[in-house]
Write a protein that holds these residues in place. Structure first.
Motif, PDB file in Angstrom:
ATOM      1  N   LEU A 179      13.699 -10.879   8.689  1.00 62.22           N
ATOM      2  CA  LEU A 179      13.752 -10.477  10.086  1.00 62.22           C
ATOM      3  C   LEU A 179      14.364 -11.584  10.947  1.00 62.22           C
ATOM      4  CD1 LEU A 179      10.370  -8.686  10.834  1.00 62.22           C
ATOM      5  CD2 LEU A 179      12.643  -7.709  10.884  1.00 62.22           C
ATOM      6  N   LEU A 246      18.932  -3.830   9.445  1.00 61.24           N
ATOM      7  CA  LEU A 246      18.198  -3.973  10.706  1.00 61.24           C
ATOM      8  C   LEU A 246      18.657  -2.940  11.725  1.00 61.24           C
ATOM      9  CD1 LEU A 246      16.148  -5.799  12.302  1.00 61.24           C
ATOM     10  CD2 LEU A 246      18.176  -6.974  13.203  1.00 61.24           C
ATOM     11  N   LEU A 290      13.359  -2.715   9.667  1.00 65.02           N
ATOM     12  CA  LEU A 290      14.118  -3.345   8.594  1.00 65.02           C
ATOM     13  C   LEU A 290      14.066  -2.423   7.384  1.00 65.02           C
ATOM     14  CD1 LEU A 290      15.727  -5.823   7.656  1.00 65.02           C
ATOM     15  CD2 LEU A 290      13.580  -6.781   6.812  1.00 65.02           C
ATOM     16  N   CYS A 300      10.404 -10.850  16.882  1.00 61.73           N
ATOM     17  CA  CYS A 300      11.859 -10.998  16.960  1.00 61.73           C
ATOM     18  C   CYS A 300      12.370 -11.340  18.357  1.00 61.73           C
ATOM     19  CB  CYS A 300      12.545  -9.708  16.479  1.00 61.73           C
ATOM     20  SG  CYS A 300      12.033  -9.179  14.843  1.00 61.73           S
TER      21      CYS A 300
END
Length: 306
Positions: A179, A246, A290, A300
């Motif tokens: 990530l 992603l 993801l 994130c």
């Protein structure tokens, strides 16, 4: 004589009317009792989406997709990379390389790690051969053939979907990533009204950011718009593919400012805040996925927009 005939006719008509009424009443009594219902345009169903997502096009339905399923592990509190590697019978160095982890000790709760056996979707481009794709991703042609049940390796079609086994190494294109921790910009300026996790007995797979109606919603990272429009209880939604498995999803907008297939840059306006779909007020629902697995967006997000 005429008066008598008119009276007789009236009596017969009255008797016929009485018989008809009796039949109608009998038929009505024989019908099962049903509750009164609102007109169709007044019905509001709380157990179904407001609008079903658009059906897959015939072109998409005709594209062969392998049945391989990505294997993803979501890091739990207290996990270490070495413990995860032992638990899944994989070498810790291999696991780190698959997920581009430079620091083995730096994994956090909620992070998604791909495991050996993960297969990443890939769309064949015009002029590409199986050998070219195999070389690009560092896998063997045999693995590609077996994973995708390809009968004729020499016959690939532009637009055909393949599942490419991840974690093989040696290719020129990295096909698995961890990530983007603390790397994504905030899509709107606002406050978190609902966090990621269990909510009312169900999983809330994103975060809700309360914001002013009509405020611009911005892309959190460069990418390509793969969906823009109504999407069931999500309301008006935009989904952006950023590559490497992603994707980000932006829901409950009042309108979209982009179209499917469009390339966007980080910070570019893509929609406006609204309250469409199943929503109780103006806000943005943001999801980070993801390989189709939703993870906590707060892992994130890095900064707010000015």
């Amino acid at each position: 004589m005429h008066i008598w005939r008119r009276q007789k006719k009236s009596v017969l008509m009255f008797k016929a009317g009485v018989c008809l009424a009796a039949l109608l009443v009998a038929g009505w009594l024989a019908m099962p009792l049903r509750p009164a219902q609102a007109r169709l345009d007044e019905l509001i169903r709380t157990d179904a989406p407001y609008q079903l997502p658009p059906e897959m096009s015939l072109k998409e339905k005709s594209v062969p997709v392998a049945a391989a399923t990505p294997r993803v592990y979501i890091v739990r509190d207290g996990d270490t990379l070495s413990e995860i590697a032992v638990r899944h019978r994989v070498d810790v160095q291999t696991l780190a390389e698959m997920n581009h982890l430079h620091d083995h000790d730096r994994i956090v709760k909620g992070q998604a790690l791909m495991l050996p056996g993960t297969a990443i979707p890939y769309t064949v481009r015009r002029g590409e051969t199986l050998s070219v794709i195999a070389c690009r991703f560092g896998v063997s042609e045999r693995e590609l053939t077996e994973t995708n049940n390809i009968d004729d390796p020499d016959r690939l079609l532009a637009g055909q979907r393949l599942m490419v086994p991840a974690g093989q190494g040696g290719g020129e294109t990295p096909i698995s990533r961890a990530l983007p921790l603390k790397q994504l910009g905030w899509p709107v300026v606002g406050w978190i009204s609902s966090v990621y996790g269990m909510r009312d007995g169900a999983m809330h797979e994103g975060i809700d950011i309360a914001a002013d109606y009509g405020q611009k919603v911005r892309a959190v990272k460069d990418g390509r718009v793969v969906f823009a429009g109504p999407r069931g209880t999500y309301g008006i939604t935009v989904i952006i593919d950023h590559g490497g498995g992603l994707r980000t999803l932006y829901a409950h907008n009042s309108r979209v400012l982009v179209c499917e297939g469009q390339r966007v840059r980080a910070g570019q306006p893509i929609a406006r805040v609204g309250s469409t779909g199943r929503s109780t007020g103006p806000h943005l629902h943001l999801e980070v996925l993801l390989n189709g697995i939703p993870v906590d967006p707060m892992l994130c997000l890095n900064r707010t927009y000015a």
